[in-house]
Design an enzyme around this catalytic site. Structure first.
Site, PDB file in Angstrom:
ATOM      1  N   LYS A   8       6.660  -0.351 -13.820  1.00  0.00           N
ATOM      2  CA  LYS A   8       7.984  -0.878 -13.527  1.00  0.00           C
ATOM      3  C   LYS A   8       8.387  -1.851 -14.636  1.00  0.00           C
ATOM      4  CE  LYS A   8       8.651  -3.411  -9.675  1.00  0.00           C
ATOM      5  NZ  LYS A   8       9.043  -3.114  -8.281  1.00  0.00           N
ATOM      6  N   GLY A  37       0.778  -1.247   0.000  1.00  0.00           N
ATOM      7  CA  GLY A  37       0.000   0.000   0.000  1.00  0.00           C
ATOM      8  C   GLY A  37       0.803   1.286   0.000  1.00  0.00           C
TER       9      GLY A  37
HETATM   10  C1  LIG Z   1       6.606  -4.571  -5.570  1.00  0.00           C
HETATM   11  S1  LIG Z   1       5.026  -5.039  -5.032  1.00  0.00           S
HETATM   12  C2  LIG Z   1       4.163  -3.508  -4.996  1.00  0.00           C
HETATM   13  C3  LIG Z   1       4.532  -2.593  -3.858  1.00  0.00           C
HETATM   14  C4  LIG Z   1       3.622  -1.386  -3.767  1.00  0.00           C
HETATM   15  N1  LIG Z   1       3.792  -0.534  -4.932  1.00  0.00           N
HETATM   16  C5  LIG Z   1       3.852  -0.575  -2.534  1.00  0.00           C
HETATM   17  O1  LIG Z   1       4.410   0.523  -2.637  1.00  0.00           O
HETATM   18  O2  LIG Z   1       3.440  -1.002  -1.455  1.00  0.00           O
HETATM   19  C6  LIG Z   1       4.355  -5.821  -6.458  1.00  0.00           C
HETATM   20  C7  LIG Z   1       2.965  -6.375  -6.290  1.00  0.00           C
HETATM   21  O3  LIG Z   1       2.463  -6.830  -7.551  1.00  0.00           O
HETATM   22  C8  LIG Z   1       1.472  -7.805  -7.244  1.00  0.00           C
HETATM   23  N2  LIG Z   1       1.074  -8.627  -8.404  1.00  0.00           N
HETATM   24  C9  LIG Z   1       1.845  -9.496  -9.108  1.00  0.00           C
HETATM   25  N3  LIG Z   1       1.119 -10.094 -10.071  1.00  0.00           N
HETATM   26  C10 LIG Z   1      -0.141  -9.587  -9.996  1.00  0.00           C
HETATM   27  C11 LIG Z   1      -1.344  -9.827 -10.733  1.00  0.00           C
HETATM   28  N4  LIG Z   1      -1.383 -10.700 -11.748  1.00  0.00           N
HETATM   29  N5  LIG Z   1      -2.464  -9.124 -10.390  1.00  0.00           N
HETATM   30  C12 LIG Z   1      -2.425  -8.239  -9.352  1.00  0.00           C
HETATM   31  N6  LIG Z   1      -1.308  -7.971  -8.620  1.00  0.00           N
HETATM   32  C13 LIG Z   1      -0.179  -8.633  -8.924  1.00  0.00           C
HETATM   33  C14 LIG Z   1       2.155  -8.637  -6.158  1.00  0.00           C
HETATM   34  O4  LIG Z   1       1.202  -9.375  -5.422  1.00  0.00           O
HETATM   35  C15 LIG Z   1       2.883  -7.561  -5.342  1.00  0.00           C
HETATM   36  O5  LIG Z   1       2.171  -7.224  -4.179  1.00  0.00           O
END
Ligand SMILES: C[S@@+](CC[C@H](N)C(=O)[O-])C[C@H]1O[C@@H](n2cnc3c(N)ncnc32)[C@H](O)[C@@H]1O
Length: 241
Positions: A156, A55
């Protein structure tokens, strides 16, 4: 190795700063730095945060759009409530998730999509990079579906095979596309953010699926096998490794 990771983790100034500022993740500073440099969100905007857990980006987006804005976050994992945001659990490769995203903005187009989406890393760079490329392509696919003309998109990406195809797909749809490496990205990191602004109106931009374009490009490079994915659905992605 574990000791070195622990020491670096402890020393990480962004992690400390995130803790002191009440952000849930150090990554919050990456979006803050993207926003400072490129101004992708404005007061009153509707913003979709793709891959929002835990989050940190959602917190930053809520600050930027203010109380008249609308922030919707989506992730595979449930995110603890963030004041001022609507949070969804879902896989962005699925049509039902996209429908829920559209519904959470009252059926209206969004002003910005910010995506920090990333796979669960395997540690094998080529595999992680390929899956990340697919997820970024899905985020672009969603953006062209739900953004207003003039809207912004941030995603990203990891340096490596196919990233040029993603950049090209963005350039066909946005008049401003830049790579940006926030200072808050780790020194050793190969991650980069694509910042895209001013989405071109429908009549003037390339129609068709960005995921398919990228998949075809990968096929030409010999990275995806020929004849595969003929009927790929943009909401599903293109990877067959
Ligand atoms: C690096 S983290 C994000 C961190 C967030 N931006 C923060 O600042 O807290 C990447 C996220 O992408 C999500 N993710 C990966 N594949 C996904 C999908 N197919 N659908 C939704 N979310 C996905 C993962 O569950 C993970 O929580």
């Amino acid at each position: 190795m574990a000791k070195r990771w622990y020491q670096e983790h402890q020393r990480d100034p962004w992690r400390r700063q995130a803790k002191n500022s009440g952000y849930r993740a150090r990554s919050a500073f990456k979006l803050k730095q993207i926003q400072e440099r490129h101004g992708v969100m404005r007061l009153g905007d509707s913003v979709l945060d793709v891959g929002c857990h835990p989050g940190g980006w959602t917190q930053v987006a809520v600050e930027e759009v203010g109380s008249n804005g609308n922030v919707v976050g989506v992730d595979l994992h449930a995110t603890d409530p963030v004041d001022g945001a609507q949070l969804l659990v879902g896989d962005v490769r699925k049509g039902e998730t996209i429908e829920a995203i559209i519904e959470r903005n009252g059926g209206q187009p969004y002003n910005a999509v910010v995506s920090d989406i990333s796979p669960r890393l395997t540690g094998r760079y080529d595999t992680d990079q390929a899956i990340s490329l697919e997820l970024s392509a899905v985020a672009l696919e969603i953006s062209v579906k739900i953004l207003k003309p003039g809207g912004s998109f941030v995603t990203k990406a990891f340096q490596g095979t196919g990233i040029e195809l993603l950049v090209e797909a963005c350039k066909k749809r946005f008049s401003f596309v830049r790579r940006f490496s926030p200072v808050a990205s780790r020194n050793s990191s190969s991650e980069v953010y694509l910042v895209c602004k001013n989405m071109v109106p429908l009549g003037k931009r390339l129609k068709g699926s960005p995921s398919l374009e990228i998949a075809n490009g990968l096929r030409k490079l010999g990275i995806l096998p020929d004849g595969d994915d003929e009927d790929v659905s943009p909401a599903v992605g293109f990877r067959r490794i």
